[in-house]
Design a protein around this motif. Structure first.
Motif, PDB file in Angstrom:
ATOM      1  N   LEU A 236       0.816  -1.218   0.000  1.00 23.01           N
ATOM      2  CA  LEU A 236       0.000   0.000   0.000  1.00 23.01           C
ATOM      3  C   LEU A 236       0.848   1.265   0.000  1.00 23.01           C
ATOM      4  O   LEU A 236       0.330   2.360   0.210  1.00 23.01           O
TER       5      LEU A 236
ATOM      6  N   SER B  44      -3.351   8.348   3.521  1.00 24.60           N
ATOM      7  CA  SER B  44      -2.602   7.193   4.029  1.00 24.60           C
ATOM      8  C   SER B  44      -3.282   6.603   5.253  1.00 24.60           C
ATOM      9  O   SER B  44      -3.321   5.379   5.433  1.00 24.60           O
TER      10      SER B  44
ATOM     11  N   LYS C   7      -6.130   4.429   4.143  1.00 25.69           N
ATOM     12  CA  LYS C   7      -5.643   3.143   3.628  1.00 25.69           C
ATOM     13  C   LYS C   7      -5.220   2.225   4.775  1.00 25.69           C
ATOM     14  O   LYS C   7      -5.454   1.017   4.744  1.00 25.69           O
TER      15      LYS C   7
END
Length: 740
Positions: A586, A619, A622
């Motif tokens: 990721l 971020s 995620k």
């Protein structure tokens, strides 16, 4: 010295402190509290400067009556030990020191140190030479343990005796040699004075003969036969236990130094390489070194327990136990107290049995100071086996020190003692005249973590520069060698360079509490508040936060008992490695997986990003989605967690290997570079030299562990970039070459 009816004076002890690590400053402060008139510390030349890269951070906080003395190095090679001891005694005579305190490390377990100090008419603050000879050597200690009824791990503990027998009879046929009764009979027929002795008794007698020869500077056994004896011992154990790995341990050493684990199927060449590494790490690679080792089964699923002992040669008492199972590569990470007041069921029975064995062992060897009785406890059936006796002050001694104080009584006079170093001083001076103490409970539980120079994979990571370290927390007891203390002249922090020449441990942080759970919560709070800044600094603090968060979650969700095996830290790393893979996918590799684990389990945002702005909203989204899929709570369930298979790939994910450049050899790790096997030996490689595949290029020492780097193919060396004992970083170019 006879006891004074009114006091136990120690003011005139005047000790020379020759240890290294957190214990050195601790000793200075204990002796200061005892009002000694004068003391000194011994520093190597590398440590004996204060700025800009202080290797001895204590220098900025020594009392006025503490003097500094310099030697070339802390651990002399075997040929120079006697010169080294003469230098120490000369310092004592010149400066008026009346005692020597060795702490841990250094030569603290070497009987030669205690013997030299005692023969000079000085007090040795630690176990006497007699105790170190009987209990400090792992081979002799196992014999003593068996004699008092303690169970020992199957193996060979008279290696030099076996090597002498094989050499004398010129037999290297393992099948022929494995019939011990036949060999005892053949030996008795050939040599007088052995009639009626068993095979083991003959080996012990031959072992003493070889060791006496070494003490007289005579080598009675060629190294070739020592190697053959090791190979035979492995063969014999594998014949009976074919699926077990086997541990080779030098008879002197500790903290993982001087030992290797050999798995079934290992080639003879790799076994010999492992043995050479054991000898190098234990400073036993010269001609007249004692190369004896203990060869024993490596029982995988174990708990590492130990008992703190104190004795004066007539009485011996135990100060409870310590659980040191949470460790990686023989390096302890988290330790906590074990006491009869807090344990229940089988654990309580095991501790009581271990303490009884430990006290019998201490009495058998005439223990006259402090020592630690170490044992392994099988997680499957609670069977326990003697492992070794550490005839010195252990790094983790404060775990026991915080559990109990000691009250010594003589008539109407009593003295209460808080510190084991104080006890050691009393025992050194008063010996048999010191009465048996009464244990005074202080706290229910204590817990210690070791702040080590380690990377995310818990591998040694030297070479960084600590520029500042926050002061200890109000509820924290910290021994950090003085690294966190300010320069007394400027009130500013002083930098500390993390050398690769020493143990990875930088500091010890301890807390106390009414329960184990309370200690875990308090330590998490302490570590989260701790602020360490610097350049290229890699510490295990994040991993400790992650592990303690897992422990806390397990305790609160499943009320899991505090039962940990020595595999636990490795299983935790597998969990962290799995998470690291997902973070990489990721593009969140900048996040530390240990902190992510702790954040997922505690919800404390300060754990995930200690500095503002280190993660943006995208971020973070995620990451939350990842953790929802990762289901970390399910993975830390006790039965799921303990089933995780430890593999080398987990470490490689957390610590990716170095990519070698074309025509370049790069260092696979940070550490100290050695271009020769020992001082005075020829260099492994020189410019223009043809190096064959498999030959040694260099050795990297990373905080007590030696890694031999071999040539991957035939090559000719064209350039060398480092000199012997230089500190190198992971990825540094060591040499350039062309293919041969």
């Amino acid at each position: 010295m006879k006891l004074n009816q009114k006091t136990y004076p120690l003011e005139g002890l005047n000790p020379l402190i020759i240890g290294r690590g957190p214990v050195r400053l601790e000793a200075v402060e204990v002796f200061k509290s005892l009002h000694v008139k004068k003391m000194g510390i011994l520093l190597s030349r590398q440590d004996a400067y204060a700025y800009p890269y202080a290797q001895a951070p204590e220098l900025k906080c020594l009392p006025e009556n503490c003097h500094v003395h310099i030697v070339d190095d802390y651990i002399p090679h075997n040929e120079s030990i006697h010169d080294f001891l003469d230098a120490i005694l000369a310092i004592c005579k010149q400066e008026g020191y009346r005692s020597v305190f060795a702490g841990y490390g250094f030569l603290s377990e070497n009987p030669a140190l205690a013997k030299a100090v005692q023969n000079a008419g000085l007090y040795f603050i630690g176990p006497s030479a007699s105790v170190s000879e009987k209990a400090g050597a792992k081979d002799k200690a196992k014999i003593t343990a068996k004699s008092v009824g303690a169970s020992c791990v199957p193996g060979e503990n008279a290696l030099l005796g076996l090597a002498y027998m094989m050499q004398d009879m010129a037999i290297d046929d393992f099948e022929y040699f494995s019939f011990s009764s036949k060999m005892a009979e053949k030996w008795s027929q050939k040599h007088q004075g052995f009639d009626g002795q068993s095979y083991d008794q003959i080996l012990q007698q031959l072992q003493r003969k070889v060791e006496n020869g070494l003490n007289a500077h005579e080598q009675l056994v060629d190294d070739k036969w020592v190697i053959q004896a090791v190979l035979f011992s492995l063969f014999k154990l594998w014949k009976e236990f074919p699926t077990y790995s086997i541990r080779i341990k030098a008879i002197y050493g500790g903290g993982g130094k001087g030992q290797r684990v050999i798995v079934p199927g290992t080639t003879e060449e790799h076994i010999k390489e492992a043995l050479q590494s054991v000898w190098i790490e234990s400073n036993a690679n010269s001609t007249l070194s004692n190369k004896s080792c203990v060869i024993e089964l490596n029982i995988e699923s174990i708990r590492h327990w130990e008992v703190q002992l104190i004795g004066n040669g007539r009485w011996c008492v135990a100060l409870g136990g310590r659980d040191c199972s949470i460790q990686r590569h023989e390096q302890k990470l988290i330790e906590f107290s074990l006491s009869e007041a807090t344990l229940k069921g089988q654990d309580l029975e095991t501790l009581e049995a271990l303490q009884a064995d430990a006290i019998k062992f201490g009495r058998a060897v005439g223990l006259d100071s402090v020592s630690t009785y170490e044992a392994i406890v099988n997680t499957q059936d609670q069977r326990h086996f003697f492992m070794e006796m550490n005839t010195r002050l252990q790094v983790e001694h404060r775990v026991s020190e915080l559990l109990y104080g000691l009250r010594f009584s003589l008539g109407e006079q009593t003295i209460y003692v808080d510190h084991l170093i104080h006890v050691m001083a009393l025992l050194a001076v008063y010996g048999h005249d010191l009465p048996e103490p009464e244990l005074v409970p202080k706290h229910n539980h204590s817990l210690e973590v070791r702040i080590n120079a380690m990377n995310k994979a818990l591998k040694p990571a030297p070479g960084g520069l600590i520029e500042s370290w926050s002061q200890s927390h109000a509820h924290e007891i910290r021994d950090d060698q003085g690294i966190s203390r300010l320069n007394p002249d400027t009130d500013y922090p002083m930098p500390y360079f993390i050398s690769g020449s020493y143990d990875s441990n930088l500091a010890l942080s301890l807390v106390v509490g009414h329960s184990f759970d309370a200690c875990v919560a308090q330590m998490l709070h302490v570590l989260n508040l701790m602020d360490i800044a610097g350049r290229y600094v890699e510490l295990n603090r994040e991993a400790l936060i992650g592990m303690l968060s897992v422990i806390q979650a397990r305790q609160s969700h499943w009320h899991a008992p505090a039962v940990f095996s020595t595999a636990w830290a490795g299983q935790y790393l597998v969990l962290a490695a799995h998470l690291q893979l997902h973070l990489n996918e990721l593009q969140l590799a900048q996040l530390n997986p240990h902190r992510v684990i702790a954040w997922a389990l505690t919800g404390d945002n300060a754990i995930l990003w200690p500095f503002p702005g280190c993660i943006d909203s995208s971020s973070l989204a995620k990451l939350k989605h990842l953790l929802a899929d990762f289901k970390i709570i399910e993975k830390i369930q006790p039965e799921v967690f303990t089933s995780l298979q430890i593999t080398p790939s987990a470490e490689l994910i957390l610590d990716p290997p170095v990519e070698q450049g074309d025509g370049e050899i790069r260092s696979p790790q940070s550490g100290v570079y050695y271009g020769q096997s020992a001082p005075g030996e020829p260099a492994f490689i020189t410019l223009g030299q043809l190096i064959k595949k498999g030959e040694t290029l260099y050795i990297i020492e990373a905080m007590k562990m030696f890694n031999t780097i071999k040539a991957p193919f035939d090559m000719i060396v064209e350039d060398l970039f480092f000199e012997n004992t230089a500190v190198v970083q992971k990825g540094d170019v060591i040499c350039k070459f062309r293919h041969a």
